[in-house]
Design a protein around this motif. Structure first.
Motif, PDB file in Angstrom:
ATOM      1  N   ARG A 189       0.834  -1.215   0.000  1.00  0.00           N
ATOM      2  CA  ARG A 189       0.000   0.000   0.000  1.00  0.00           C
ATOM      3  C   ARG A 189       0.861   1.255   0.000  1.00  0.00           C
ATOM      4  O   ARG A 189       0.455   2.298  -0.520  1.00  0.00           O
ATOM      5  N   LEU A 190       2.038   1.164   0.587  1.00  0.00           N
ATOM      6  CA  LEU A 190       2.949   2.309   0.622  1.00  0.00           C
ATOM      7  C   LEU A 190       3.660   2.527  -0.711  1.00  0.00           C
ATOM      8  O   LEU A 190       4.400   3.496  -0.866  1.00  0.00           O
ATOM      9  N   GLY A 191       3.467   1.623  -1.656  1.00  0.00           N
ATOM     10  CA  GLY A 191       4.133   1.727  -2.944  1.00  0.00           C
ATOM     11  C   GLY A 191       5.467   1.012  -3.004  1.00  0.00           C
ATOM     12  O   GLY A 191       6.220   1.151  -3.970  1.00  0.00           O
ATOM     13  N   MET A 192       5.765   0.238  -1.966  1.00  0.00           N
ATOM     14  CA  MET A 192       7.022  -0.503  -1.953  1.00  0.00           C
ATOM     15  C   MET A 192       6.873  -1.765  -2.800  1.00  0.00           C
ATOM     16  O   MET A 192       5.805  -2.358  -2.862  1.00  0.00           O
ATOM     17  N   ARG A 193       7.934  -2.126  -3.495  1.00  0.00           N
ATOM     18  CA  ARG A 193       7.922  -3.298  -4.359  1.00  0.00           C
ATOM     19  C   ARG A 193       8.617  -4.465  -3.659  1.00  0.00           C
ATOM     20  O   ARG A 193       9.589  -4.274  -2.949  1.00  0.00           O
ATOM     21  N   ARG A 194       8.103  -5.640  -3.921  1.00  0.00           N
ATOM     22  CA  ARG A 194       8.717  -6.866  -3.387  1.00  0.00           C
ATOM     23  C   ARG A 194       9.950  -7.155  -4.234  1.00  0.00           C
ATOM     24  O   ARG A 194       9.850  -7.378  -5.436  1.00  0.00           O
ATOM     25  N   GLU A 195      11.112  -7.151  -3.596  1.00  0.00           N
ATOM     26  CA  GLU A 195      12.365  -7.325  -4.331  1.00  0.00           C
ATOM     27  C   GLU A 195      13.038  -8.672  -4.083  1.00  0.00           C
ATOM     28  O   GLU A 195      13.827  -9.117  -4.903  1.00  0.00           O
ATOM     29  N   ALA A 196      12.746  -9.299  -2.974  1.00  0.00           N
ATOM     30  CA  ALA A 196      13.409 -10.565  -2.686  1.00  0.00           C
ATOM     31  C   ALA A 196      12.543 -11.428  -1.790  1.00  0.00           C
ATOM     32  O   ALA A 196      11.824 -10.930  -0.922  1.00  0.00           O
ATOM     33  N   HIS A 197      12.632 -12.718  -2.031  1.00  0.00           N
ATOM     34  CA  HIS A 197      12.020 -13.710  -1.158  1.00  0.00           C
ATOM     35  C   HIS A 197      13.115 -14.721  -0.864  1.00  0.00           C
ATOM     36  O   HIS A 197      13.462 -15.536  -1.720  1.00  0.00           O
ATOM     37  N   LEU A 198      13.667 -14.627   0.324  1.00  0.00           N
ATOM     38  CA  LEU A 198      14.768 -15.488   0.737  1.00  0.00           C
ATOM     39  C   LEU A 198      14.182 -16.707   1.444  1.00  0.00           C
ATOM     40  O   LEU A 198      13.584 -16.587   2.515  1.00  0.00           O
ATOM     41  N   VAL A 199      14.337 -17.850   0.845  1.00  0.00           N
ATOM     42  CA  VAL A 199      13.698 -19.077   1.326  1.00  0.00           C
ATOM     43  C   VAL A 199      14.536 -19.710   2.435  1.00  0.00           C
ATOM     44  O   VAL A 199      15.730 -19.969   2.261  1.00  0.00           O
ATOM     45  N   GLU A 200      13.886 -19.932   3.574  1.00  0.00           N
ATOM     46  CA  GLU A 200      14.499 -20.571   4.739  1.00  0.00           C
ATOM     47  C   GLU A 200      15.907 -20.033   5.020  1.00  0.00           C
ATOM     48  O   GLU A 200      16.853 -20.782   5.207  1.00  0.00           O
ATOM     49  N   ASN A 201      16.017 -18.717   5.093  1.00  0.00           N
ATOM     50  CA  ASN A 201      17.336 -18.111   5.295  1.00  0.00           C
ATOM     51  C   ASN A 201      17.688 -17.861   6.750  1.00  0.00           C
ATOM     52  O   ASN A 201      18.834 -17.532   7.047  1.00  0.00           O
ATOM     53  N   GLU A 202      16.733 -18.002   7.661  1.00  0.00           N
ATOM     54  CA  GLU A 202      17.028 -17.768   9.076  1.00  0.00           C
ATOM     55  C   GLU A 202      16.295 -18.806   9.922  1.00  0.00           C
ATOM     56  O   GLU A 202      15.205 -19.240   9.563  1.00  0.00           O
ATOM     57  N   GLU A 220      12.321 -14.884   4.517  1.00  0.00           N
ATOM     58  CA  GLU A 220      12.341 -13.435   4.706  1.00  0.00           C
ATOM     59  C   GLU A 220      11.986 -12.789   3.374  1.00  0.00           C
ATOM     60  O   GLU A 220      12.480 -13.197   2.320  1.00  0.00           O
ATOM     61  N   VAL A 221      11.104 -11.811   3.416  1.00  0.00           N
ATOM     62  CA  VAL A 221      10.707 -11.074   2.222  1.00  0.00           C
ATOM     63  C   VAL A 221      11.155  -9.629   2.403  1.00  0.00           C
ATOM     64  O   VAL A 221      11.001  -9.045   3.484  1.00  0.00           O
ATOM     65  N   ILE A 222      11.729  -9.079   1.335  1.00  0.00           N
ATOM     66  CA  ILE A 222      12.265  -7.719   1.388  1.00  0.00           C
ATOM     67  C   ILE A 222      11.531  -6.855   0.374  1.00  0.00           C
ATOM     68  O   ILE A 222      11.415  -7.213  -0.810  1.00  0.00           O
ATOM     69  N   TYR A 223      11.051  -5.725   0.858  1.00  0.00           N
ATOM     70  CA  TYR A 223      10.395  -4.712   0.024  1.00  0.00           C
ATOM     71  C   TYR A 223      11.279  -3.473   0.002  1.00  0.00           C
ATOM     72  O   TYR A 223      12.061  -3.255   0.926  1.00  0.00           O
ATOM     73  N   ALA A 224      11.116  -2.649  -1.041  1.00  0.00           N
ATOM     74  CA  ALA A 224      11.895  -1.414  -1.121  1.00  0.00           C
ATOM     75  C   ALA A 224      11.167  -0.372  -1.954  1.00  0.00           C
ATOM     76  O   ALA A 224      10.302  -0.694  -2.783  1.00  0.00           O
ATOM     77  N   ILE A 225      11.552   0.878  -1.728  1.00  0.00           N
ATOM     78  CA  ILE A 225      11.074   2.001  -2.523  1.00  0.00           C
ATOM     79  C   ILE A 225      12.211   3.020  -2.606  1.00  0.00           C
ATOM     80  O   ILE A 225      12.966   3.195  -1.640  1.00  0.00           O
ATOM     81  N   LEU A 226      12.336   3.649  -3.763  1.00  0.00           N
ATOM     82  CA  LEU A 226      13.339   4.688  -3.967  1.00  0.00           C
ATOM     83  C   LEU A 226      12.736   6.058  -3.687  1.00  0.00           C
ATOM     84  O   LEU A 226      11.526   6.251  -3.816  1.00  0.00           O
ATOM     85  N   GLN A 227      13.587   7.001  -3.369  1.00  0.00           N
ATOM     86  CA  GLN A 227      13.135   8.355  -3.087  1.00  0.00           C
ATOM     87  C   GLN A 227      12.331   8.922  -4.256  1.00  0.00           C
ATOM     88  O   GLN A 227      11.288   9.527  -4.064  1.00  0.00           O
ATOM     89  N   ARG A 228      12.813   8.736  -5.496  1.00  0.00           N
ATOM     90  CA  ARG A 228      12.104   9.300  -6.651  1.00  0.00           C
ATOM     91  C   ARG A 228      10.727   8.662  -6.821  1.00  0.00           C
ATOM     92  O   ARG A 228       9.776   9.319  -7.241  1.00  0.00           O
ATOM     93  N   GLU A 229      10.600   7.373  -6.477  1.00  0.00           N
ATOM     94  CA  GLU A 229       9.301   6.714  -6.551  1.00  0.00           C
ATOM     95  C   GLU A 229       8.361   7.260  -5.484  1.00  0.00           C
ATOM     96  O   GLU A 229       7.170   7.489  -5.745  1.00  0.00           O
ATOM     97  N   TRP A 230       8.893   7.477  -4.295  1.00  0.00           N
ATOM     98  CA  TRP A 230       8.101   8.044  -3.200  1.00  0.00           C
ATOM     99  C   TRP A 230       7.604   9.449  -3.586  1.00  0.00           C
ATOM    100  O   TRP A 230       6.430   9.761  -3.421  1.00  0.00           O
ATOM    101  N   ARG A 231       8.488  10.246  -4.101  1.00  0.00           N
ATOM    102  CA  ARG A 231       8.113  11.627  -4.481  1.00  0.00           C
ATOM    103  C   ARG A 231       7.079  11.635  -5.603  1.00  0.00           C
ATOM    104  O   ARG A 231       6.188  12.482  -5.614  1.00  0.00           O
ATOM    105  N   ALA A 232       7.178  10.710  -6.549  1.00  0.00           N
ATOM    106  CA  ALA A 232       6.202  10.635  -7.645  1.00  0.00           C
ATOM    107  C   ALA A 232       4.810  10.314  -7.113  1.00  0.00           C
ATOM    108  O   ALA A 232       3.816  10.754  -7.682  1.00  0.00           O
TER     109      ALA A 232
END
Length: 186
Positions: free
Chosen positions: A150-163, A172-184
């Protein structure tokens, strides 16, 4: 460097530094099994909550990379502590950070966590001029994944049984957003 002007107000919330007065409210949240389910720790007893609170009380500014900014989240209408948010400053060179949050399940489904997380992203992008902010979560935590989306973050990684967390392998699933994407988006 980021030293926010407190309190930070959103439409319905106040984000502010933690104080010793938050012990009861924080205990009401951190002692719940459903809150700790996808976190590294088990439900906390009152002494563990006190120790965590003591650390959070000192995390009021980001002066150098490697630090965390911890914010109590309260309902503006009632003053009730309903959760906490954190902004980590990972790297000055790479201008990277991470957000995290914990909320009382009794306040779920009302958009409070999304509202607080948006404020954390704003602090990171506008206050600290970060280039990239991530959010990490247990792969089973679908509600948190939806929040980051909902925040506009994209799913970038799904690390299977990593911890191994609490004796079991977890994804572990990792999401991210860049400053330019946030500003847009804003």
């Amino acid at each position: 460097m980021l030293k926010p002007s407190y309190p930070i107000r959103t439409q319905r919330l106040i984000l502010r530094p933690f104080t010793h007065d938050d012990l009861t409210g924080m205990n009401a949240i951190h002692s719940l099994p459903e809150v700790a389910r996808y976190l590294y720790w088990e439900p906390r007893d009152p002494e563990q909550v006190r120790q965590s609170l003591e650390k959070k009380i000192t995390q009021t500014a980001l002066e150098e990379e490697g630090q965390a900014l911890a914010l109590a989240v309260e309902l503006e209408a009632t003053g009730e502590l309903i959760g906490d948010g954190v902004l980590f400053w990972h790297s000055a060179l790479h201008r990277s950070g991470e957000i995290g949050y914990i909320f009382h399940p009794g306040h779920g489904g009302k958009g409070y966590a999304t509202e607080a997380a948006e404020a954390l992203l704003e602090l990171g992008f506008d206050g600290l001029d970060l280039h990239r902010i991530t959010g990490r979560l247990d792969g089973r935590n679908h509600a948190s994944a939806r929040l980051l989306e909902r925040l506009g973050m994209r799913r970038e990684a799904h690390l299977v049984e990593n911890e191994i967390v609490k004796g079991e392998w977890t994804d572990e699933v990792i999401y991210a957003i860049l400053q330019r994407e946030w500003r847009a988006r804003h």
